[in-house]
Scaffold this motif. Structure first.
Motif, PDB file in Angstrom:
ATOM      1  N   PHE A 202       6.326  -9.723  -2.195  1.00 30.12           N
ATOM      2  CA  PHE A 202       7.101  -9.155  -3.299  1.00 30.12           C
ATOM      3  C   PHE A 202       6.295  -8.074  -4.000  1.00 30.12           C
ATOM      4  N   ARG A 203       7.006  -7.308  -4.807  1.00 23.80           N
ATOM      5  CA  ARG A 203       6.392  -6.228  -5.582  1.00 23.80           C
ATOM      6  C   ARG A 203       6.647  -6.487  -7.059  1.00 23.80           C
ATOM      7  N   ILE A 306      -2.529  -2.380  -5.518  1.00 29.62           N
ATOM      8  CA  ILE A 306      -2.254  -2.235  -6.950  1.00 29.62           C
ATOM      9  C   ILE A 306      -2.412  -0.771  -7.298  1.00 29.62           C
ATOM     10  N   VAL A 307      -1.596  -0.288  -8.225  1.00 29.52           N
ATOM     11  CA  VAL A 307      -1.719   1.109  -8.652  1.00 29.52           C
ATOM     12  C   VAL A 307      -1.156   1.257 -10.058  1.00 29.52           C
ATOM     13  N   GLY A 308      -1.795   2.109 -10.823  1.00 21.42           N
ATOM     14  CA  GLY A 308      -1.286   2.400 -12.155  1.00 21.42           C
ATOM     15  C   GLY A 308      -2.164   3.445 -12.806  1.00 21.42           C
ATOM     16  N   GLY A 309      -1.549   4.336 -13.586  1.00 24.58           N
ATOM     17  CA  GLY A 309      -2.299   5.320 -14.359  1.00 24.58           C
ATOM     18  C   GLY A 309      -3.020   6.335 -13.509  1.00 24.58           C
ATOM     19  N   ALA A 325       2.097  -3.770  -8.412  1.00 23.49           N
ATOM     20  CA  ALA A 325       1.260  -4.463  -7.437  1.00 23.49           C
ATOM     21  C   ALA A 325       2.132  -5.030  -6.328  1.00 23.49           C
ATOM     22  N   ASN A 326       1.587  -5.026  -5.108  1.00 20.42           N
ATOM     23  CA  ASN A 326       2.210  -5.708  -3.973  1.00 20.42           C
ATOM     24  C   ASN A 326       1.461  -7.009  -3.740  1.00 20.42           C
TER      25      ASN A 326
ATOM     26  N   SER B 314       6.686  -0.292   0.510  1.00 20.46           N
ATOM     27  CA  SER B 314       6.988  -1.086   1.698  1.00 20.46           C
ATOM     28  C   SER B 314       6.039  -2.262   1.877  1.00 20.46           C
ATOM     29  N   GLY B 315       4.883  -2.189   1.256  1.00 16.67           N
ATOM     30  CA  GLY B 315       3.930  -3.284   1.383  1.00 16.67           C
ATOM     31  C   GLY B 315       3.153  -3.237   2.675  1.00 16.67           C
ATOM     32  N   LYS B 316       2.037  -3.945   2.681  1.00 15.39           N
ATOM     33  CA  LYS B 316       1.149  -4.000   3.840  1.00 15.39           C
ATOM     34  C   LYS B 316       0.282  -5.232   3.617  1.00 15.39           C
ATOM     35  N   THR B 317       0.273  -6.137   4.582  1.00 15.16           N
ATOM     36  CA  THR B 317      -0.364  -7.438   4.373  1.00 15.16           C
ATOM     37  C   THR B 317      -1.862  -7.380   4.623  1.00 15.16           C
TER      38      THR B 317
END
Lengths: 463, 463
Positions: A202-203, A306-309, A325-326, B314-317
């Motif tokens: 999930f995201r 994870i990504v932000g800013g 975040a994934n 899309s995600g990546k494990t």
């Protein structure tokens, strides 16, 4: 193995490896819409491989997504029918700068074929195609009936496969499913995989102010920072010892039996070697379990991205508007991915910090799967490995997920045999993925042995 | 204001605005090496502006980094000398997709001039240049002596300014520093800023396994995930109520006096309007303080950016090899940025989770600064605003940092007057930064008033 087959494999080796490199060179990244045409190109390339190998009824099946490739050979009426599953799609190659050679320009170096998809799954499905072609080319027939099901959406959770199978089940009906998409225990340490973890992905998207704000002005300290909120939320899901703190997360877990724990402990798995290989001072995870147990029979919750800013090295004094975040959880029997997802959503709802809005997007779900370790088709796989590798075969589980395994077993009501020819350090989802040429050669011979002896096992079947 | 000056400003308005747009169109992003040539272009453009305005000794001073622009006019022997500080560099414009118009193609719409740097600081330093030019063009002289110091590294913490000033102090000696790089309280709510927060900025890099790993295989659960480690580390620095939990962080803070709290409370600051403007359900921060207090007189620790692993939709494990975050603290009197940095490093060292290595890179540091609110040069600034805006002027502090303010005051041993013409919602570090044309017009008139009356204040000076 017959001398004719051996001679055939040796004479064709260079041709086969060149062909596999062309297969890998197609950037069939299923998760990125920009690569749609490459997926179509790869689908047709796969169909051509089946056709030239002697398969019949080869078809590119439209699914609404990336197509499924079908092909069969059904002229052994006394023998069982094997459904061979594989996938022609691959993971994204990023980070590109970490590859020592471009991911879609495969290259052979030191006995390894490097390229995205080399092990996962192009190299391995290619072994199946060529093992059967060798039989047909040298004898004119096959010892078993086979059906191929090669999809293009495995790396995105096979979203269209289940609905397609449900409406076209007869076409794929078989007595047994064989899949080569897992890793052996190590170099020249063949292993039959009898269990896979499930998955739920999930995201999480955290939204704060409507726009990025300066961290000074009248804002810094006055409003919630979405990265802080996300970090707090993610930290709340796992304790400092690596145990997941989502309510009910472990409730349905079937713990490994003492016998299974003993079998796992007996495997020649070297934690010190793993530390050295990964260049980490220590391994890490739930207390009371070995590294292998944590990776194979315990569930996890991992932040994959994870990504932000503004994350450039130079810095930027902002409070960002959003952060994402994934996350994926690996699940073990008897966890249900949908129930776990609900528990996580409940956790997020009750732990969302003030001042932000959180959106959860479920991305993929797969149930965990275990085949009985004493199934004759599993035992035969071990014999096949031992014949080709000349060494003891282990019985292992795997930490990864192949969502389709549980789906195929449940829909077709047959066992699934996982005969992997990858290696644990083959970087299957990371940079510099490779396929060992030693496993390329021995894999062909393992499969040939398996097809030869499967009819005998089937005659005696008692399950 | 004299009629001649008023006429001059009106007749030149279109020319001035067009020129300011050309100034903003130069992408002088000091933090990104790729823009080095733009910085040089912008430095020379700034020097030309000073020269054409009638400044003398205009020089582009090499510093080893982005140059400093100097210019002066020193023909008022009975009057005080004012050092006017500003900067021609700007923040990065990312995320570009959030701008409704390209950041370096400035445009005027609805009384606002949009573009990166419009308020911070090109628009504001431009007002100073034009206010003095108007005096010179209409009267042939200035009521005060002026020196300009316009640097190109403010947005990266002015790393070369301090060493340059230390070795060239005489050139910049003055009786007073005036800076326009802060915001007013709101539209038509002028304010003199008498205090700024300090800053310490750093980058945390967490390294785990030597390469990205699949979250399945033998890895997921067996090794530390660098994103988890980073998230846990960052979460450990702030409690759920927004209070910083780094040992000793608040030890040296001088709390606002009851009088200052009362003055802050009396400001027409509307928390509801701020919530509506930012589209958040609630403001957030340390208990026991108003939003303005939290933003102006309390220190903060903000995560400005974070990145790790695969963050595409899309995600990546995977378990990534590394994760990074940029963090800045805003500091208030009497906090020392170097002591705070040491406390944070100690915190990180004692809170680093097992299985990863953490590297801290300090990026910038600035001390907080406060000018006595009753200083005559500050009081005159309020009169100047009231004359031009026809409304009460407030005395405010600001949450941001202009590292050079404390440096200039300390080295030159003079007060610094902060006369800002920005607006709190002008998006100075975010997308769609703008400069209000109302403040452009009234700003020119405010400054003209200030120059006219400064000599009188100086004659009576008693500090």
């Amino acid at each position: 193995m017959t001398e004719r087959l051996e001679t055939y494999f040796q004479s064709q080796r260079e041709t086969h490896l060149a062909e596999l490199q062309r297969f890998i060179a197609i950037p069939s990244i299923s998760s990125q819409p920009a690569y749609k045409d490459s997926l179509i190109q790869c689908a047709h390339y796969t169909a051509d491989l089946l056709h030239h190998a002697g398969m019949e009824h080869v078809t590119v099946l439209e699914t609404g997504g990336h197509p499924i490739i079908y092909g069969d050979w059904l002229h052994a009426p006394e023998s069982p029918t094997v459904l061979i599953y594989g996938h022609y799609d691959v993971q994204p190659p990023e980070p590109l700068e970490a590859w020592h050679h471009p991911p879609f320009e495969p290259i052979i170096r030191d006995g390894k074929l490097y390229g995205r998809g080399a092990s996962d799954n192009k190299g391995q499905i290619y072994l199946h195609i060529r093992s059967l072609e060798a039989w047909l080319k040298t004898t004119g027939h096959l010892p078993v009936n086979v059906k191929f099901l090669i999809e293009g959406e495995e790396e995105i959770g096979s979203p269209r496969l289940l609905p397609y199978l449900e409406t076209h089940l007869t076409r794929f009906q078989a007595d047994l499913v064989v899949i080569s998409d897992t890793a052996m225990l190590g170099e020249n340490q063949p292993a039959v995989c009898y269990g896979l973890r499930g998955l739920v992905g999930f995201r999480i998207e955290v939204r704060g102010p409507s726009t990025d704000l300066p961290s000074g002005g009248v804002y810094g300290g006055a409003v919630q920072n979405p990265i802080h909120a996300l970090v707090q939320l993610l930290a709340s899901m796992r304790d400092e010892h690596g145990r997941i703190t989502v309510d009910g997360f472990y409730a349905d877990v079937i713990p490994p039996t003492p016998q299974e724990k003993a079998a796992l402990a007996a495997l020649p798995f070297d934690e010190e070697a793993m530390k050295a290989r990964l260049q980490v001072k220590e391994l890490f995870g739930e207390k009371g379990f070995t590294a292998l147990e944590r990776a194979w029979v315990r569930p996890t919750l991992e932040i994959n991205g994870i990504v932000g800013g503004y994350y450039g090295e130079s810095g930027k004094t902002i409070i960002p508007a959003t952060a994402c975040a994934n996350v994926t959880c690996r699940l073990v029997p008897n966890q249900d991915p949908y129930k776990i997802m609900q528990q996580i959503e409940d956790h997020i709802r009750t732990h969302t910090p003030p001042g932000v809005t959180v959106t959860i997007t479920e991305r993929e779900a797969a149930r965990p799967y275990v085949t009985p370790i004493d199934h004759p088709a599993i035992q035969l796989a071990a014999s096949a490995y031992e014949s080709a590798y000349g060494t003891r075969c282990y019985f292992i589980r795997a930490g990864g997920s192949i969502p389709v395994v549980e789906t195929l077993s449940r829909l077709l009501q047959v066992p699934v045999v996982l005969m992997g020819f990858g290696l644990p350090d083959a970087n299957v989802h990371g940079p510099n993925e490779y396929f060992s040429l030693d496993n390329f050669d021995k894999g062909l011979r393992t499969l040939v042995y398996y097809w030869r002896h499967l009819p005998d096992v089937w005659k005696k079947k008692s399950w």
